[in-house]
Design a protein around this motif. Structure first.
Motif, PDB file in Angstrom:
ATOM      1  N   GLY A 103      13.163  45.288   0.598  1.00 50.28           N
ATOM      2  CA  GLY A 103      12.733  43.961   0.137  1.00 50.28           C
ATOM      3  C   GLY A 103      13.386  43.433  -1.122  1.00 50.28           C
ATOM      4  N   LEU A 104      14.606  43.875  -1.447  1.00 52.43           N
ATOM      5  CA  LEU A 104      15.220  43.399  -2.687  1.00 52.43           C
ATOM      6  C   LEU A 104      15.519  41.896  -2.647  1.00 52.43           C
ATOM      7  CD1 LEU A 104      16.414  43.785  -5.501  1.00 52.43           C
ATOM      8  CD2 LEU A 104      18.550  44.525  -4.432  1.00 52.43           C
ATOM      9  N   THR A 105      16.155  41.438  -1.581  1.00 51.09           N
ATOM     10  CA  THR A 105      16.508  40.012  -1.535  1.00 51.09           C
ATOM     11  C   THR A 105      15.254  39.154  -1.594  1.00 51.09           C
ATOM     12  OG1 THR A 105      16.552  40.035   0.866  1.00 51.09           O
ATOM     13  CG2 THR A 105      18.640  40.368  -0.228  1.00 51.09           C
ATOM     14  N   GLU A 106      14.174  39.651  -1.002  1.00 48.17           N
ATOM     15  CA  GLU A 106      12.925  38.892  -1.038  1.00 48.17           C
ATOM     16  C   GLU A 106      12.394  38.775  -2.461  1.00 48.17           C
ATOM     17  OE1 GLU A 106      13.807  41.063   1.197  1.00 48.17           O
ATOM     18  OE2 GLU A 106      13.413  40.202   3.167  1.00 48.17           O
ATOM     19  N   THR A 107      12.559  39.842  -3.253  1.00 47.68           N
ATOM     20  CA  THR A 107      12.075  39.742  -4.649  1.00 47.68           C
ATOM     21  C   THR A 107      12.964  38.789  -5.444  1.00 47.68           C
ATOM     22  OG1 THR A 107      13.345  41.611  -5.592  1.00 47.68           O
ATOM     23  CG2 THR A 107      11.209  42.135  -4.610  1.00 47.68           C
ATOM     24  N   ILE A 108      14.259  38.805  -5.182  1.00 43.42           N
ATOM     25  CA  ILE A 108      15.164  37.908  -5.922  1.00 43.42           C
ATOM     26  C   ILE A 108      14.862  36.448  -5.562  1.00 43.42           C
ATOM     27  CG2 ILE A 108      17.571  37.243  -6.289  1.00 43.42           C
ATOM     28  CD1 ILE A 108      18.335  40.186  -5.760  1.00 43.42           C
ATOM     29  N   LYS A 109      14.654  36.209  -4.285  1.00 44.09           N
ATOM     30  CA  LYS A 109      14.346  34.831  -3.862  1.00 44.09           C
ATOM     31  C   LYS A 109      13.015  34.356  -4.437  1.00 44.09           C
ATOM     32  CE  LYS A 109      17.150  34.808   0.317  1.00 44.09           C
ATOM     33  NZ  LYS A 109      17.153  35.086   1.770  1.00 44.09           N
ATOM     34  N   ALA A 110      12.044  35.258  -4.477  1.00 42.45           N
ATOM     35  CA  ALA A 110      10.743  34.884  -5.057  1.00 42.45           C
ATOM     36  C   ALA A 110      10.896  34.569  -6.548  1.00 42.45           C
ATOM     37  CB  ALA A 110       9.725  36.011  -4.845  1.00 42.45           C
ATOM     38  N   ALA A 111      11.782  35.312  -7.212  1.00 39.76           N
ATOM     39  CA  ALA A 111      12.038  35.038  -8.634  1.00 39.76           C
ATOM     40  C   ALA A 111      12.714  33.680  -8.798  1.00 39.76           C
ATOM     41  CB  ALA A 111      12.899  36.145  -9.238  1.00 39.76           C
TER      42      ALA A 111
ATOM     43  N   GLY B  94       8.974  59.265   5.324  1.00 38.27           N
ATOM     44  CA  GLY B  94       8.908  57.834   5.635  1.00 38.27           C
ATOM     45  C   GLY B  94       8.391  56.967   4.508  1.00 38.27           C
ATOM     46  N   ALA B  95       8.337  57.537   3.282  1.00 38.82           N
ATOM     47  CA  ALA B  95       7.948  56.706   2.139  1.00 38.82           C
ATOM     48  C   ALA B  95       9.030  55.650   1.943  1.00 38.82           C
ATOM     49  CB  ALA B  95       7.823  57.568   0.889  1.00 38.82           C
ATOM     50  N   GLY B  96       8.668  54.412   1.996  1.00 40.15           N
ATOM     51  CA  GLY B  96       9.669  53.353   1.892  1.00 40.15           C
ATOM     52  C   GLY B  96      10.092  53.126   0.457  1.00 40.15           C
ATOM     53  N   VAL B  97      11.394  52.920   0.252  1.00 44.85           N
ATOM     54  CA  VAL B  97      11.869  52.629  -1.105  1.00 44.85           C
ATOM     55  C   VAL B  97      11.319  51.272  -1.541  1.00 44.85           C
ATOM     56  CG1 VAL B  97      13.950  53.966  -0.749  1.00 44.85           C
ATOM     57  CG2 VAL B  97      13.995  51.504  -0.330  1.00 44.85           C
ATOM     58  N   SER B  98      11.249  51.071  -2.857  1.00 42.04           N
ATOM     59  CA  SER B  98      10.692  49.814  -3.353  1.00 42.04           C
ATOM     60  C   SER B  98      11.598  49.209  -4.426  1.00 42.04           C
ATOM     61  CB  SER B  98       9.296  50.062  -3.937  1.00 42.04           C
ATOM     62  OG  SER B  98       8.836  48.907  -4.587  1.00 42.04           O
ATOM     63  N   PHE B  99      11.815  47.901  -4.310  1.00 44.47           N
ATOM     64  CA  PHE B  99      12.643  47.174  -5.272  1.00 44.47           C
ATOM     65  C   PHE B  99      11.791  46.160  -6.035  1.00 44.47           C
ATOM     66  CE2 PHE B  99      15.628  48.502  -1.998  1.00 44.47           C
ATOM     67  CZ  PHE B  99      16.744  48.908  -2.713  1.00 44.47           C
ATOM     68  N   GLY B 100      12.228  45.864  -7.238  1.00 46.32           N
ATOM     69  CA  GLY B 100      11.562  44.830  -8.022  1.00 46.32           C
ATOM     70  C   GLY B 100      12.581  44.029  -8.810  1.00 46.32           C
ATOM     71  N   THR B 101      12.210  42.812  -9.163  1.00 47.86           N
ATOM     72  CA  THR B 101      13.049  41.964 -10.021  1.00 47.86           C
ATOM     73  C   THR B 101      12.160  41.393 -11.119  1.00 47.86           C
ATOM     74  OG1 THR B 101      14.541  41.433  -8.200  1.00 47.86           O
ATOM     75  CG2 THR B 101      14.549  39.930 -10.076  1.00 47.86           C
ATOM     76  N   HIS B 102      12.596  41.577 -12.371  1.00 46.97           N
ATOM     77  CA  HIS B 102      11.789  41.133 -13.513  1.00 46.97           C
ATOM     78  C   HIS B 102      12.490  40.005 -14.272  1.00 46.97           C
ATOM     79  CE1 HIS B 102       9.260  45.079 -14.039  1.00 46.97           C
ATOM     80  NE2 HIS B 102       9.439  44.785 -12.759  1.00 46.97           N
ATOM     81  N   MET B 103      11.651  39.147 -14.866  1.00 47.62           N
ATOM     82  CA  MET B 103      12.130  38.045 -15.708  1.00 47.62           C
ATOM     83  C   MET B 103      11.359  38.083 -17.001  1.00 47.62           C
ATOM     84  SD  MET B 103      12.229  34.529 -13.578  1.00 47.62           S
ATOM     85  CE  MET B 103      10.953  34.951 -12.414  1.00 47.62           C
ATOM     86  N   VAL B 104      12.068  37.946 -18.115  1.00 45.31           N
ATOM     87  CA  VAL B 104      11.358  37.970 -19.394  1.00 45.31           C
ATOM     88  C   VAL B 104      11.993  36.993 -20.374  1.00 45.31           C
ATOM     89  CG1 VAL B 104      12.726  39.961 -20.187  1.00 45.31           C
ATOM     90  CG2 VAL B 104      10.549  39.464 -21.301  1.00 45.31           C
ATOM     91  N   ASP B 105      11.142  36.309 -21.123  1.00 39.39           N
ATOM     92  CA  ASP B 105      11.599  35.434 -22.201  1.00 39.39           C
ATOM     93  C   ASP B 105      11.221  36.066 -23.528  1.00 39.39           C
ATOM     94  OD1 ASP B 105      12.176  33.768 -20.117  1.00 39.39           O
ATOM     95  OD2 ASP B 105      10.657  32.245 -20.611  1.00 39.39           O
ATOM     96  N   VAL B 106      12.167  36.061 -24.476  1.00 41.21           N
ATOM     97  CA  VAL B 106      11.872  36.604 -25.801  1.00 41.21           C
ATOM     98  C   VAL B 106      12.304  35.611 -26.862  1.00 41.21           C
ATOM     99  CG1 VAL B 106      12.313  38.963 -24.983  1.00 41.21           C
ATOM    100  CG2 VAL B 106      14.108  37.724 -26.214  1.00 41.21           C
ATOM    101  N   GLU B 107      11.755  35.816 -28.057  1.00 42.91           N
ATOM    102  CA  GLU B 107      12.252  35.080 -29.218  1.00 42.91           C
ATOM    103  C   GLU B 107      12.603  36.096 -30.287  1.00 42.91           C
ATOM    104  OE1 GLU B 107      10.157  31.541 -30.310  1.00 42.91           O
ATOM    105  OE2 GLU B 107      10.557  31.862 -32.441  1.00 42.91           O
ATOM    106  N   VAL B 108      13.779  35.949 -30.863  1.00 46.80           N
ATOM    107  CA  VAL B 108      14.231  36.876 -31.897  1.00 46.80           C
ATOM    108  C   VAL B 108      14.175  36.170 -33.252  1.00 46.80           C
ATOM    109  CG1 VAL B 108      16.170  38.254 -32.744  1.00 46.80           C
ATOM    110  CG2 VAL B 108      15.717  38.119 -30.278  1.00 46.80           C
ATOM    111  N   ASP B 109      13.506  36.795 -34.215  1.00 43.74           N
ATOM    112  CA  ASP B 109      13.469  36.242 -35.572  1.00 43.74           C
ATOM    113  C   ASP B 109      14.838  36.491 -36.212  1.00 43.74           C
ATOM    114  OD1 ASP B 109      13.166  35.866 -38.331  1.00 43.74           O
ATOM    115  OD2 ASP B 109      11.046  36.454 -38.289  1.00 43.74           O
ATOM    116  N   PRO B 110      15.580  35.420 -36.511  1.00 41.97           N
ATOM    117  CA  PRO B 110      16.951  35.625 -36.999  1.00 41.97           C
ATOM    118  C   PRO B 110      17.015  36.294 -38.366  1.00 41.97           C
ATOM    119  CG  PRO B 110      16.350  33.294 -37.091  1.00 41.97           C
ATOM    120  CD  PRO B 110      15.224  34.001 -36.400  1.00 41.97           C
TER     121      PRO B 110
END
Lengths: 286, 749
Positions: free
Chosen positions: B416-424, B598-614
Motif C-alpha cells: 500500500g505505499l502508493t496509496e499512502t502517498i496519494k492520500a498524503a 503471511g504477515a503483510g509488509v506495511s508502508f507509511g508516509t509522513h508529513m511534518v511542519d516545523v518552525e526553527v528559531d533562527p
C-alpha cells in the motif's frame, strides 16, 4: 537518620546548632528528596521548616513583599500583589518543575540549592532581592547573589538558614521579566537563563536596570555591563544590541550534556534581549 | 484506497478496552505491584567502569551482614550447562571475566530491607583492571580500537578475517549492477549521516518477583513482552526443565521492543533459589538507562542516482551500527529496509554490526529501520529538490508496488505505499501555507512485520459468553482487537468476550509480542480457534437434531440445517448450544496452534511542519500527519494510537534524545531530566490517516501496525528542519546547539 519538624525558628536553629553530622533543611523537599532517593546524600538530620508559621507567609513590608522560606510556587503565583509588582520573579518561580512540584517547591529552596541553573535566582538577583539569613548569632540581610558561592555551595554558616526573601518596592514605570532556554517546553532545566529588571522615567528613558544570567557560569551572575547598556537609553535597537553583546561577553559557560559553550554564549545575549523587550512592554502597561 | 468486499460487523468498530477501567483507576497490576509473604529485596552492584577486567570479587563481608540472605555473582551460574545461544545473555545479566560497559551487573544481593541491601552492596569488593574503552561506532571500527572480545571475528566476510575486531557481522543485500546504474544517472547525491543511540523510554522500569521452591520448581511474575521467551531463557540459565518454571506476564507500562529479553529475571530466580524465599527486583530509572536496551548509534553513507525526469537509477548504502557490548545491533534490518520503499533495478546495501562499551542493544520499534530511513529519505528529499520535482510525485514515481522485487530479496504481493502517498497528496496538510522560518518535510517508510509461533484457546461458557486465552502480552490494546475478531467470527457481542494473557503453563509456546505480530498472529490463530469451536458447535446441534454433522452449517451466528434435505429444525443460537453443552458432550472449546507466515509488509508516509528559531536553533513541531497502511484496522482507535505513538517517539529521536557519554565512557544523562524525551506540551495533535490495502495473508486483511510509524519521522523532520534552517541536517539529534551551529556555519561559509 533523624527527621525533625520544629514549629519555631529558634527551635530550628537549635537543632541545626546541635547536630554535628550531615544536615539537610527541607522546605518543599523537591531537591532534597531527589538527592535522598538517588543516594547522593545520607543526612543524619533533616529539619523540616514547613511547620514554622512565619515561614509560610507573604507579608507586605515598606511597599515590597517579604516571602517566607516555606512559601511554595503555587502560593506565590496566586498572590496578586507579588504578581503585579514582580511578574518576572513570579514567572521564574512558576517555571520550576510541574504543576505538582509547584505545590511543594519554594523560591528560597531554589536559592539555597545553589544550582547555577536555578530558574528563580536570576530573576531575584535582577530584582535586587535580599535574603534574611538567621542563625545562632541573629539575623542579617544580604543580597541574594551572595548566597550561592558555587554549584551546590552556599555562604551560609552551618547553623544558619534563609528565613525569607525580600522583594523591594519599585517605581511606577518599571517591570521585570525572566526567560530561560530549554530544548523542550517544560519539565526541564535551564540551559541559559536571563532575568532583567528595569525602571523608566516619564520620558521613556531607562533610569535603573539590573541584568542577571543563569547557567552560564558556576553561579548566577549579575552583569553590570549589560545593565549599563540600557541605562540612559530608551531601550532602542542599539541598546538591545549592546545589551546582548554585554550578556554574551559576560557568559563563562562550560560544555556539558545540556549545551555547548558557543551555544550558551550566543543564547545568553538572545535571551537578555528578548527579556528586556518583555520588561519594557510590561513597564508601559502600568 | 484499498477495498475489501467483506462487510465487517465488529471489526472496524471502537469499543472500550477490557483493561481500561483497571488502568485508569490505578488497580492494574504492573511488574512492581506484586508482593509475596517473606519477600526479600534484590539489588545489583554495577560496574563504574566502561571496560574493565574483573580480577576478583569478594562478597564475604556483604554475605556476613545481618539481613543479607543471598549473594549472586557470575560464578553462581553454571555456563557449561547453558546453551551457547544464551551465553551473551548470561554474561550480560551478570558479568563474568569482564565488565563491558558502565552499569554492567557484577553482583547482586537479596536482603530483608532496602537499607540493608544498600549497605551490603557497599561491602562487596571488586578488584577491577580498568581497560581502554570505546563508545563511538566509527572509532570502534578502527584497526587500533580497544578490543571488547578477543574471539570476535567478523562473520560473513570472505576471506574470513585472521584478526579479531569489534565488527561482529557483515551483511550485504541488493540486486543489479550498481555501477551500471550510477552510469545512467544524470544526478548523483552522496552524503554521510550519524545518529545517536536512543532508549525505548518505557515508563515502567523492569520489575519481577521470583519464587523458587526447594523442590526445584519456580514461579516468576514479570513485566515483559514475551513471558514464554523469559521462561525458556531463565530455565536454560538456571539449569531447569522448562515445564518447572511458570512465568506470568504483568500488565506492561510500555516496552517498544525493549522488553524482549531478560535482565533481572534470572538473577531474581537465582537469589530466590539461594535464599529459599521470594525475591523482588525493581530497576531504578538510572539502571534502566545504563543497563537495559537502548538501540544503536549509527554512522551511514548513502548514494543515490536519478535521471533528470526523476527515475531512480541506482541506490547504495553503507550502514555501521553500534550494537553495544555484544554487537546486537539491528543493522541487518537497517540494510534490508533502507531502500524497501522503492522499485529499483540496481541496489546494494552493506551493514556492519559493531561492538562498543555500551549496554547490550535490544530491539526498539522497527529495529534498525528508522535510522536507515533517516539517511535514505534525506537524500531522496535533496534529490527531489535538486531535480525540481514535487516530493510526493518523486516518491510516487519510484514507489514499490505489487510485483516489485524488493531491495532485500522477496517480490512484494499486494502493498500500500502508493496509496499512502496519494492520500498524503490529497490531504489538506500538504497544501497548507507555511510562514517564515518554517519548513515542511516528507518521508516514507517500510517495515517487514512478523508472524511466528502462536497458540491460543477459546472457551465457550454455559451462558453463551466466551473466554479467550492468548500468550502474547498486550502492549497496545490487543485484547480489545482479539475480542473484536472473535466477535466477528462467532457472530456474538464484543462485550460477551473476555480476553486474557495466560501464563506459560496454560498454552503452547508463543513468540514474543514483537514485529507487530500480535494482532496479526494471535488474531489469525483466534479466528481459526473460533472456527474450530464453531465446527464443534455444529456437531453438537447435529447431535441434538440427530442428523449427520455434515448436514448442518453455521450461518448468521446460528447453527442451521444445511438444506431442505437435512430436515426441518429451528436454527440454534450460539447461546442455546452453549447452554446445552453438558448434555451434548461437555465443555466446548476451540484451539489453534500455528507458526504464522503471511504477515503483510506495511508502508507509511509522513508529513511534518516545523518552525526553527533562527536565534536559538529551537525546533517547534507545528503540524504532523501520519498516513499508513493497516491492511484492515481491527480497532481503528488503537491503530491511530500506534501511528501517533510512533510519530512521537520519532520526534524525540529526531530532536533531543541521545545517549551522551563522557571521556570516561560513562553515561552522563541516565534520567528523564537530561535524556530529553518530548513532553505533551512539545507536541501538536498528531493527525492520522488509515489506509487499508488488505493483506492477502490474513483472513480479514490485517497487517501489523505497531512499528512502521516510527520509521519515517526522523527523516521527515530532518527534511522540514533543513528547509526551515536553510542547511541540510545530517546528524541526530537535531538539538538546538547543533541546529544553531549548522545555521551559523552555513552563514559564515
Amino acid at each position: 537518620m533523624r527527621f525533625e519538624a520544629p514549629t519555631s525558628l529558634n527551635a530550628a536553629i537549635e537543632l541545626l546548632e546541635n547536630e554535628a553530622g550531615v544536615v539537610r533543611i527541607l522546605a518543599g523537599g523537591t531537591d532534597v528528596l531527589v538527592q535522598l532517593r538517588s543516594g547522593q546524600v545520607e543526612p543524619d538530620l533533616i529539619v523540616d521548616i514547613k511547620r514554622i508559621e512565619a515561614m509560610q507567609t507573604i507579608t507586605e513590608e515598606d511597599g515590597g513583599f517579604r516571602i517566607g522560606a516555606a512559601v511554595c510556587g503555587a502560593e506565590l503565583g496566586g498572590h496578586a500583589g507579588v504578581c503585579k509588582l514582580w511578574p518576572g520573579v513570579v514567572e521564574a518561580v512558576e517555571l520550576i518543575g510541574s504543576t505538582q512540584v509547584q505545590g511543594r517547591a519554594t523560591m528560597v529552596g531554589n536559592l539555597c540549592n545553589a544550582s547555577p541553573a536555578a530558574d528563580s535566582v536570576p530573576a531575584m538577583v535582577a530584582a535586587g532581592a535580599t535574603a534574611r539569613v538567621t542563625g545562632p548569632e541573629g539575623s542579617r540581610d544580604i543580597p541574594v547573589e551572595k548566597i550561592a558561592t558555587g554549584p551546590g555551595q552556599t555562604s551560609l554558616g552551618r547553623a544558619e538558614l534563609v528565613e525569607s526573601v525580600y522583594l523591594p518596592a519599585r517605581g511606577v514605570h518599571s517591570s521585570d521579566a525572566y526567560l530561560r532556554f530549554i530544548p523542550r517546553t517544560e519539565m526541564d532545566i535551564a540551559v541559559v537563563g536571563a532575568g532583567i529588571s528595569i525602571e523608566m522615567d516619564g520620558n521613556g528613558i531607562c533610569t535603573h536596570a539590573r541584568v542577571a544570567l543563569g547557567a552560564v557560569g558556576p553561579r548566577v551572575m549579575l552583569v553590570e555591563d549589560a545593565a549599563t547598556a540600557l541605562i540612559g537609553t530608551s531601550i532602542d535597537e542599539a541598546a538591545l544590541e549592546a545589551l546582548a553583546q554585554a550578556a554574551s561577553s559576560a557568559a563563562t559557560p562550560i560544555d556539558d550534556k545540556r549545551g555547548t559553550v558557543d551555544f550558551r554564549i550566543k543564547v545568553a545575549g538572545v535571551l537578555a534581549r528578548r527579556a528586556a523587550i518583555i520588561a519594557v512592554q510590561r513597564s508601559r502597561v502600568d | 484506497m484499498g477495498k475489501q468486499d467483506r462487510d465487517f460487523k465488529a471489526v472496524g468498530t471502537r469499543p472500550l478496552r477490557p483493561d481500561g477501567v483497571e488502568k485508569v483507576t490505578g488497580r492494574a497490576k504492573f511488574g512492581a505491584d506484586l508482593s509475596a509473604p517473606g519477600m526479600l529485596v534484590g539489588r545489583f552492584l554495577r560496574s563504574p567502569h566502561a571496560h574493565a577486567r574483573i580480577r576478583s570479587i569478594d562478597t564475604s563481608k556483604a554475605a556476613a551482614l545481618p539481613g543479607v540472605k543471598a549473594v549472586v555473582t557470575g560464578d553462581s551460574f553454571d555456563i557449561t550447562k547453558v546453551s551457547s545461544g544464551n551465553h551473551d545473555t548470561l554474561a550480560n545479566v551478570m558479568a563474568r571475566d569482564k565488565a563491558l560497559y558502565e552499569g554492567h551487573a557484577v553482583a547482586a544481593i537479596a536482603a530483608i530491607s532496602v537499607s540493608i541491601a544498600r549497605k551490603a552492596l557497599k561491602l562487596i569488593e571488586v578488584d577491577y583492571e580498568v581497560l581502554p574503552h570505546v563508545t563511538d561506532v566509527d572509532e570502534a571500527m578502527a584497526a587500533d580500537a580497544p578490543l571488547l572480545h578477543e574471539n570476535m571475528f567478523t562473520a560473513n566476510l570472505t576471506p574470513k578475517p585472521t584478526k579479531p575486531s569489534n565488527i561482529a557481522n557483515f551483511y550485504e543485500f541488493g540486486h543489479g549492477d550498481i555501477e551500471a546504474g550510477f552510469a545512467k544517472a544524470d544526478v548523483i547525491i552522496e552524503r554521510s549521516f550519524k545518529t545517536a543511540a536512543t532508549h525505548q523510554g518505557y515508563i515502567e522500569p523492569h520489575a519481577c518477583l521470583a519464587n523458587m521452591t526447594q523442590d526445584g520448581q519456580g514461579e516468576l511474575w514479570c513485566c515483559t513482552q514475551g513471558h514464554f521467551m523469559v521462561r525458556n531463557v531463565c530455565a536454560d540459565l538456571m539449569g531447569m526443565e522448562i515445564s518447572k518454571l511458570r512465568v506470568t506476564a504483568s500488565e506492561i507500562g510500555g516496552g517498544f521492543g525493549g522488553k524482549t529479553t531478560v535482565f533481572i529475571d534470572p538473577v531474581a530466580l537465582m537469589l530466590s533459589k539461594l535464599a529459599g524465599k521470594p525475591v523482588k527486583i525493581v530497576m531504578s530509572r538510572e539502571e534502566v538507562f545504563k543497563a537495559s536496551g537502548p538501540t544503536s548509534s549509527t554512522s551511514m553513507r548513502i548514494k543515490i542516482g536519478a535521471t533528470n525526469d526523476g527515475r531512480l537509477t541506482a541506490c547504495e548504502g553503507e550502514f555501521n551500527y553500534q550494537g553495544g557490548a555484544y554487537a546486537d545491533s539491528p543493522v541487518q534490518f537497517g540494510a534490508m529496509s533502507a531502500f524497501a520503499c522503492y522499485d529499483l533495478e540496481h541496489v546494494k546495501t552493506v551493514g556492519y554490526d559493531v561492538a562498543a562499551n555500551r549496554p547490550k542493544n535490544v530491539a526498539y520499534r522497527a529495529p534498525g529501520a528508522p535510522m536507515a530511513a533517516f539517511a535514505v529519505e534525506s537524500v531522496m528529499a535533496e534529490m527531489a529538490d535538486r531535480l525540481g520535482l514535487d516530493q510526493l510525485e518523486f516518491r510516487l514515481k519510484n514507489a514499490a508496488t505489487e510485483g516489485t522485487r524488493s531491495s532485500y530479496g522477496p517480490t512484494y504481493n499486494s502493498v500500500g505505499l502508493t496509496e499512502t502517498i496519494k492520500a498524503a497528496q490529497s490531504h489538506d496538510h500538504y497544501s497548507a501555507p507555511l510562514g517564515a522560518n518554517q519548513g515542511r518535510g516528507i518521508a516514507s517508510g517500510f517495515w517487514f512485520n512478523f508472524g511466528g509461533q502462536t497458540a491460543v484457546s477459546l472457551n465457550v461458557q454455559e451462558d453463551g459468553t466466551v473466554n479467550v486465552t492468548v500468550g502474547t502480552p498486550d502492549i497496545g490494546g490487543s485484547r480489545a482487537s482479539m475480542g473484536l475478531m472473535v466477535a466477528e467470527e462467532l457472530g456474538i457481542e464484543y462485550d460477551n468476550i473476555r480476553c486474557i494473557i495466560a501464563d506459560t503453563s496454560s498454552l503452547g509456546y508463543n513468540d514474543v509480542t514483537d514485529g507487530s505480530r500480535t494482532t496479526f498472529s494471535s488474531g489469525l490463530a483466534l479466528i481459526n480457534a473460533a472456527k474450530d469451536a464453531k465446527a464443534k458447535m455444529c456437531a453438537r446441534a447435529a447431535r441434538i437434531w440427530d442428523i449427520p454433522a455434515e448436514a448442518v452449517e453455521w450461518k448468521d451466528g446460528c447453527v442451521q440445517p444445511a438444506g431442505a434435505n437435512a430436515g426441518e429444525f429451528e436454527p440454534m443460537s450460539f447461546a442455546e448450544i452453549a447452554a446445552n453443552a453438558d448434555n451434548t458432550g461437555g465443555p466446548i472449546a476451540g484451539h489453534h496452534e500455528i507458526n504464522a507466515s503471511g504477515a503483510g509488509v506495511s508502508f507509511g508516509t509522513h508529513m511534518v511542519d516545523v518552525e526553527v528559531d533562527p536565534d536559538t536553533g529551537y525546533v517547534k513541531i507545528l503540524r504532523y500527519t501520519v498516513v499508513q497502511d493497516a491492511g484492515k484496522a481491527v480497532h481503528p482507535a488503537y491503530v491511530e494510537g500506534q501511528y501517533q505513538g510512533g510519530a512521537v517517539q520519532g520526534i524525540g529521536w529526531a530532536l533531543n534524545e541521545e545517549y551522551i557519554y563522557g571521556e570516561d565512557g560513562r553515561l552522563q544523562n541516565a534520567g528523564f531530566l537530561d535524556y530529553r524525551m518530548p513532553v505533551a506540551s512539545d507536541l501538536p495533535m498528531i493527525d492520522t490517516v488509515i489506509v487499508e490495502v488488505p493483506n492477502p495473508g490474513h483472513p480479514y486483511g490485517v497487517r501489523g501496525v505497531g512499528e512502521t510509524s516510527i520509521v519515517p519521522p526522523m527523516a521527515a523532520i530532518a527534511n522540514a528542519v533543513s528547509q526551515a534552517a536553510g542547511v541540510r541536517m545530517t546528524e541526530l539529534p537535531m538539538s538546538p546547539p547543533r541546529v544553531l551551529k549548522a545555521m551559523d556555519d552555513a552563514k559564515g561559509g
